[in-house]
Design a protein around this motif. Sequence first.
Motif, PDB file in Angstrom:
ATOM      1  N   LYS B 104     -48.208  36.632 -65.261  1.00  0.00           N
ATOM      2  CA  LYS B 104     -48.394  35.220 -65.797  1.00  0.00           C
ATOM      3  C   LYS B 104     -49.432  34.225 -65.169  1.00  0.00           C
ATOM      4  CE  LYS B 104     -44.760  34.535 -69.115  1.00  0.00           C
ATOM      5  NZ  LYS B 104     -43.669  33.590 -69.296  1.00  0.00           N
ATOM      6  N   MET B 105     -50.556  33.741 -65.706  1.00  0.00           N
ATOM      7  CA  MET B 105     -51.258  32.743 -64.900  1.00  0.00           C
ATOM      8  C   MET B 105     -51.124  31.442 -65.887  1.00  0.00           C
ATOM      9  SD  MET B 105     -55.302  32.394 -64.933  1.00  0.00           S
ATOM     10  CE  MET B 105     -55.609  33.595 -63.749  1.00  0.00           C
ATOM     11  N   ALA B 106     -51.152  30.023 -65.759  1.00  0.00           N
ATOM     12  CA  ALA B 106     -50.758  29.053 -66.632  1.00  0.00           C
ATOM     13  C   ALA B 106     -52.284  28.333 -66.215  1.00  0.00           C
ATOM     14  CB  ALA B 106     -49.789  28.294 -66.221  1.00  0.00           C
ATOM     15  N   CYS B 107     -52.671  27.624 -67.495  1.00  0.00           N
ATOM     16  CA  CYS B 107     -53.817  26.527 -67.289  1.00  0.00           C
ATOM     17  C   CYS B 107     -53.411  25.717 -68.486  1.00  0.00           C
ATOM     18  CB  CYS B 107     -55.251  27.265 -67.457  1.00  0.00           C
ATOM     19  SG  CYS B 107     -55.578  28.145 -68.779  1.00  0.00           S
ATOM     20  N   PRO B 108     -54.327  24.341 -68.312  1.00  0.00           N
ATOM     21  CA  PRO B 108     -54.236  23.549 -69.533  1.00  0.00           C
ATOM     22  C   PRO B 108     -55.302  24.100 -70.563  1.00  0.00           C
ATOM     23  CG  PRO B 108     -55.049  22.598 -67.160  1.00  0.00           C
ATOM     24  CD  PRO B 108     -54.935  23.832 -67.196  1.00  0.00           C
ATOM     25  N   SER B 109     -54.938  23.520 -71.534  1.00  0.00           N
ATOM     26  CA  SER B 109     -55.771  23.720 -72.717  1.00  0.00           C
ATOM     27  C   SER B 109     -56.071  22.257 -73.745  1.00  0.00           C
ATOM     28  CB  SER B 109     -55.073  24.669 -73.962  1.00  0.00           C
ATOM     29  OG  SER B 109     -55.916  24.881 -75.121  1.00  0.00           O
ATOM     30  N   PRO B 110     -57.183  22.084 -73.680  1.00  0.00           N
ATOM     31  CA  PRO B 110     -58.376  22.820 -73.326  1.00  0.00           C
ATOM     32  C   PRO B 110     -58.788  22.748 -71.905  1.00  0.00           C
ATOM     33  CG  PRO B 110     -59.115  20.545 -74.409  1.00  0.00           C
ATOM     34  CD  PRO B 110     -57.839  20.875 -74.398  1.00  0.00           C
ATOM     35  N   SER B 111     -59.368  23.854 -71.310  1.00  0.00           N
ATOM     36  CA  SER B 111     -59.964  23.818 -69.952  1.00  0.00           C
ATOM     37  C   SER B 111     -61.017  24.773 -69.800  1.00  0.00           C
ATOM     38  CB  SER B 111     -58.924  23.854 -69.121  1.00  0.00           C
ATOM     39  OG  SER B 111     -58.230  24.921 -68.833  1.00  0.00           O
ATOM     40  N   TYR B 112     -61.345  25.136 -68.589  1.00  0.00           N
ATOM     41  CA  TYR B 112     -62.394  26.045 -68.568  1.00  0.00           C
ATOM     42  C   TYR B 112     -61.755  27.400 -68.803  1.00  0.00           C
ATOM     43  CZ  TYR B 112     -65.742  28.084 -65.073  1.00  0.00           C
ATOM     44  OH  TYR B 112     -66.776  29.029 -64.515  1.00  0.00           O
ATOM     45  N   THR B 113     -62.696  28.036 -69.816  1.00  0.00           N
ATOM     46  CA  THR B 113     -62.249  29.128 -70.447  1.00  0.00           C
ATOM     47  C   THR B 113     -62.179  30.444 -69.617  1.00  0.00           C
ATOM     48  OG1 THR B 113     -64.478  29.445 -71.679  1.00  0.00           O
ATOM     49  CG2 THR B 113     -62.845  28.539 -72.812  1.00  0.00           C
ATOM     50  N   LEU B 114     -63.191  30.397 -68.237  1.00  0.00           N
ATOM     51  CA  LEU B 114     -63.121  31.537 -67.433  1.00  0.00           C
ATOM     52  C   LEU B 114     -61.682  31.948 -67.044  1.00  0.00           C
ATOM     53  CD1 LEU B 114     -64.643  33.673 -65.646  1.00  0.00           C
ATOM     54  CD2 LEU B 114     -64.580  31.902 -63.762  1.00  0.00           C
ATOM     55  N   TYR B 115     -60.520  30.815 -67.020  1.00  0.00           N
ATOM     56  CA  TYR B 115     -59.486  31.280 -66.544  1.00  0.00           C
ATOM     57  C   TYR B 115     -58.682  32.363 -67.332  1.00  0.00           C
ATOM     58  CZ  TYR B 115     -59.786  26.434 -64.343  1.00  0.00           C
ATOM     59  OH  TYR B 115     -60.185  25.410 -63.624  1.00  0.00           O
ATOM     60  N   ARG B 116     -59.015  32.279 -68.684  1.00  0.00           N
ATOM     61  CA  ARG B 116     -58.490  33.016 -69.570  1.00  0.00           C
ATOM     62  C   ARG B 116     -59.013  34.545 -69.224  1.00  0.00           C
ATOM     63  NH1 ARG B 116     -60.471  31.229 -75.125  1.00  0.00           N
ATOM     64  NH2 ARG B 116     -59.349  29.312 -74.827  1.00  0.00           N
ATOM     65  N   THR B 117     -60.209  34.754 -69.209  1.00  0.00           N
ATOM     66  CA  THR B 117     -60.911  35.872 -68.827  1.00  0.00           C
ATOM     67  C   THR B 117     -60.637  36.323 -67.542  1.00  0.00           C
ATOM     68  OG1 THR B 117     -63.111  35.035 -69.706  1.00  0.00           O
ATOM     69  CG2 THR B 117     -63.272  36.817 -68.451  1.00  0.00           C
ATOM     70  N   ALA B 132     -51.734  16.365 -73.934  1.00  0.00           N
ATOM     71  CA  ALA B 132     -51.397  15.454 -74.797  1.00  0.00           C
ATOM     72  C   ALA B 132     -52.894  15.041 -75.354  1.00  0.00           C
ATOM     73  CB  ALA B 132     -50.907  14.027 -74.034  1.00  0.00           C
ATOM     74  N   ALA B 133     -52.609  14.205 -76.518  1.00  0.00           N
ATOM     75  CA  ALA B 133     -53.999  13.587 -77.459  1.00  0.00           C
ATOM     76  C   ALA B 133     -54.969  13.183 -76.548  1.00  0.00           C
ATOM     77  CB  ALA B 133     -53.357  12.632 -78.454  1.00  0.00           C
ATOM     78  N   ASP B 134     -54.666  12.400 -75.482  1.00  0.00           N
ATOM     79  CA  ASP B 134     -55.870  11.782 -74.686  1.00  0.00           C
ATOM     80  C   ASP B 134     -56.097  12.714 -73.540  1.00  0.00           C
ATOM     81  OD1 ASP B 134     -53.434  11.501 -72.968  1.00  0.00           O
ATOM     82  OD2 ASP B 134     -53.565   9.708 -72.600  1.00  0.00           O
ATOM     83  N   PHE B 135     -55.905  14.147 -73.777  1.00  0.00           N
ATOM     84  CA  PHE B 135     -56.043  15.044 -72.453  1.00  0.00           C
ATOM     85  C   PHE B 135     -55.447  14.938 -71.237  1.00  0.00           C
ATOM     86  CE2 PHE B 135     -60.099  15.149 -75.349  1.00  0.00           C
ATOM     87  CZ  PHE B 135     -59.792  16.101 -75.981  1.00  0.00           C
ATOM     88  N   SER B 136     -54.352  13.924 -71.213  1.00  0.00           N
ATOM     89  CA  SER B 136     -53.462  13.983 -70.064  1.00  0.00           C
ATOM     90  C   SER B 136     -52.567  15.059 -69.962  1.00  0.00           C
ATOM     91  CB  SER B 136     -52.817  12.324 -70.027  1.00  0.00           C
ATOM     92  OG  SER B 136     -51.967  12.419 -71.146  1.00  0.00           O
ATOM     93  N   LEU B 137     -52.023  15.179 -68.876  1.00  0.00           N
ATOM     94  CA  LEU B 137     -50.974  16.060 -68.779  1.00  0.00           C
ATOM     95  C   LEU B 137     -49.604  15.593 -69.644  1.00  0.00           C
ATOM     96  CD1 LEU B 137     -51.123  17.021 -64.873  1.00  0.00           C
ATOM     97  CD2 LEU B 137     -51.688  18.195 -66.620  1.00  0.00           C
ATOM     98  N   PRO B 138     -48.877  16.655 -70.189  1.00  0.00           N
ATOM     99  CA  PRO B 138     -47.717  16.052 -71.041  1.00  0.00           C
ATOM    100  C   PRO B 138     -46.742  16.161 -69.902  1.00  0.00           C
ATOM    101  CG  PRO B 138     -48.251  18.438 -71.460  1.00  0.00           C
ATOM    102  CD  PRO B 138     -49.474  17.770 -70.786  1.00  0.00           C
ATOM    103  N   ASP B 139     -45.315  15.526 -70.328  1.00  0.00           N
ATOM    104  CA  ASP B 139     -44.399  15.352 -69.222  1.00  0.00           C
ATOM    105  C   ASP B 139     -43.841  16.583 -68.993  1.00  0.00           C
ATOM    106  OD1 ASP B 139     -44.795  12.732 -68.901  1.00  0.00           O
ATOM    107  OD2 ASP B 139     -43.495  11.997 -70.435  1.00  0.00           O
ATOM    108  N   ASP B 140     -43.669  17.600 -69.867  1.00  0.00           N
ATOM    109  CA  ASP B 140     -43.057  18.897 -69.568  1.00  0.00           C
ATOM    110  C   ASP B 140     -43.965  19.988 -69.200  1.00  0.00           C
ATOM    111  OD1 ASP B 140     -44.275  19.021 -71.956  1.00  0.00           O
ATOM    112  OD2 ASP B 140     -42.553  20.228 -73.116  1.00  0.00           O
ATOM    113  N   PHE B 141     -45.156  19.644 -68.566  1.00  0.00           N
ATOM    114  CA  PHE B 141     -46.272  20.412 -68.030  1.00  0.00           C
ATOM    115  C   PHE B 141     -45.431  21.623 -67.356  1.00  0.00           C
ATOM    116  CE2 PHE B 141     -49.899  22.445 -66.028  1.00  0.00           C
ATOM    117  CZ  PHE B 141     -50.803  22.429 -67.243  1.00  0.00           C
TER     118      PHE B 141
END
Lengths: 356, 356
Positions: B104-117, B132-141
Motif C-alpha cells: 500500500k501507498m498512501a497520498c492525500p486526495s486531491p493531489s498529484y495523480t502520478l502517485y496513483r499511477t 478537509a473541505a479547506d484542503f488541509s490535513l484531517p486530524d485522523d490522516f
Amino acid sequence: MGTLFRENIERMAGYTPGEQPSSGASIVKLNTNENPYPPSPKVAEALKNFDPAGLRLYPDPMGSEFRAAASMEHGVDLENVIVGNGSDDILTIATRCFVPEGGKMACPSPSYTLYRTLAAIQGAACVEIPLAADFSLPDDFAEQAEGASLLMLPRPNAPTGTAFAKDAVKRLCARFNGVVLIDEAYVEFADDNCLDLALECGNVVVGRTLSKSHSLAGLRLGYAIASNEIVSGMMKVKDSYNVNAISQRLGAVALGDSEWLAKNIARVRESRAKLISGLLALGFDVPESHANFVLASPPDGDAQRIYMRLRDEGVLVRWFDEERVRNYIRVTVGTANEIDFLLEALTRLVPQGERK
Amino acid sequence: MGTLFRENIERMAGYTPGEQPSSGASIVKLNTNENPYPPSPKVAEALKNFDPAGLRLYPDPMGSEFRAAASMEHGVDLENVIVGNGSDDILTIATRCFVPEGGKMACPSPSYTLYRTLAAIQGAACVEIPLAADFSLPDDFAEQAEGASLLMLPRPNAPTGTAFAKDAVKRLCARFNGVVLIDEAYVEFADDNCLDLALECGNVVVGRTLSKSHSLAGLRLGYAIASNEIVSGMMKVKDSYNVNAISQRLGAVALGDSEWLAKNIARVRESRAKLISGLLALGFDVPESHANFVLASPPDGDAQRIYMRLRDEGVLVRWFDEERVRNYIRVTVGTANEIDFLLEALTRLVPQGERK
C-alpha cells in the motif's frame, strides 16, 4: 531503520558500474565500452544551436522527433518505437511491465550483470542459464528458461562479445512463452541484427542505444522497437518525461547522420582486428568479438593480475569477479594509439615463454 | 498477446501529462506549471561552453558535481543527496524501494495523480485520503494512512496550491510508521519548507525539482534529501546513469545562481498576487496558493466550460475530471502580460451578474 525498505532491496547489493576516473586523470580508459571518437559534428552543431530559453518547458513526452528519426532510419512505424533514458531505462521498463514480484526473469550466463540487479529490484528471481563452452546458446536454453516471463538476450553478448547464431535466436523466440528482449546495445559493430524479429514475432522487443555506436553515452538515449501492442503497453510504465529536451534533439540529429556512424564503425572494427591479432600474438585466448570490446584471457589465466598491473600503468580495462569470465579481461576497442599503448604494456606483462 | 504484460499493467491506464502544443502554435500556455522566465544566464553560458566531445563518455553515476552544489545550497552532507531524472524519478525510486507488490501507498486526495499511477505500476494499492473541505490535513490522516509503507505528501499540494500546516506535517511524520516523501516540487514559491524534517526524522525524504523554480523542466533534474541510510538504500534502485552529463553540469550551475532564483521567484509571486486578485474580482473561489499555480472555481462552478472556452481563445489551462476539483481550473502563473490576457478572456466568459 532497515525495515523501511522492501526486503529484496534491503538484501541486494546495487549494480557496480565501471570506474569513471575524474576527468583530469591521464588514463587510457578502455573499461566501459565507450566510443573513442567524438559524436557527429552535426550533433555538436545542434548542441551549439540549442536555445536554452526553451528549457523552461517540459520535453515532448512521446519523443516524437526522435521516434520519427528512428522510424525513418529503420523503416518501421512511429508506433513501433519507444524512447528510453539510455537503453538501461528500456530494460527497466520491460522488467516492470513483464516481471511480477516473486516472478522470474531469465538471461544467459555470463552476460550483462545489470539484468540480475533489475530482477532483484523487482523482487523476482533471475534464472541465469549457462552458455556452452564457446559462449553459444545451449540446445535446451528454451527449456531452461521456461517459467520466466521475460528473457533478456544480449546480442552481441556482453562481456563475451560473441553473437548467438541468428537462427538459434529465432527458434528461441518462437519457443519461449514470455517476452524476449534482444538487447542490441552493441549491434552496430556486428554483421547482422534482429530487428526483423521485433516486427515478425509478437513477443520480441529489440533494445538499442546511442551510447556506443553514436558516441553519446553522456546523453543517455536508448530506444526499443517492438509491435504496437507491446510499445503501447510499455508507454504506460515509461516516465512521461524520461528523456530531456536536449537529448531528444541531439539524438534525432545523431540518428540522421548515418555517414558519420558508418565511418566510426569502420574505424572501430579496424582497431578491433588490430587488437585481436595483437592479443593472439601474445598468447591470449580471444572469443570472436562482434562488439566494440574484446574478451581476452592471458596465457596463464591470471586476468586479475593483468588488470591490476595495467591499472598501475595507467590503462583501465574491466575485470569481472564472476564465474566463467574470471580468467578474462574485457578491453574496450579504443583508438589505434590506445591499442598500441595497451599492447606494449601487455608485451611487458606477459612472459615471453608463455606466448604462443 | 495481452497476457504478456503483468495483470496490473494490463489493467491500468497510463498517466496523462498536460498537453504540450507543438512549438509553432501561438498559445498562452498556463497548463503545466512551467516557469514563464528563462533559466539563469549562467545556465545558458554553461550550455554554450559544454564540450560535445565529452558526450562520448558516461556521466558520473553519483552526480557528484550536482550533489556538491545541492549540499552547499542546503547545508547538508553530500551523502544526504540523491539525484533524479526529474523529481518524478525520485518518486519512482521511492515507490520501488518502499512499496512491495500487493502493498500500500498512501497520498492525500486531491493531489498529484502520478502517485496513483506509480502505485498501479508497482501492483500496489493507493489509499487516497480525503483532505478537509479547506484542503488541509484531517486530524485522523495518520490513522487513515496506517498500513501503507510509503506516504506521498506534496507540500505545497498540487493541484490545490495549498500548503499543509508544518506542525501538522511534523506530527504526521512522527506518527506514521512508513516512509513519508514530502514532495516539495513547488516549495520555492512558498513561505517555508520541510528540509529540516528530512534530517531530523529517520523516515522522511524531501523531494525537490529544478523544473519549476529554476525554469528547467526540459532538463529533467530533481533530487531528494534524506538520511544517509535512506539515500544509500535508494542508490541501489536508482539507475546508475539516470542523469545525463549536460543536465548534471547545468543543474549544478543553476543551483549555484541563487540571485537569479530569488529574482524569478519574486516576479512569479507578484504575478500570482495579481492573478488571484483578478480572479477574486470576477467572483472565482480561490484557495490560498503557495505554488506557481492557482486553483480557481468560477461563480457557477462550471470549470469545464471555462477550460474549453479559454482553449478556444488560445489560452491553455488545466482541468481535472476528478472528484473535489472538477469545479476548478488550475492556472499556471505566467508573465504579467499572460495574466492580463487571461483575465481579459475570463471577463468576457464570466457573466457580470455572477461576479461578487
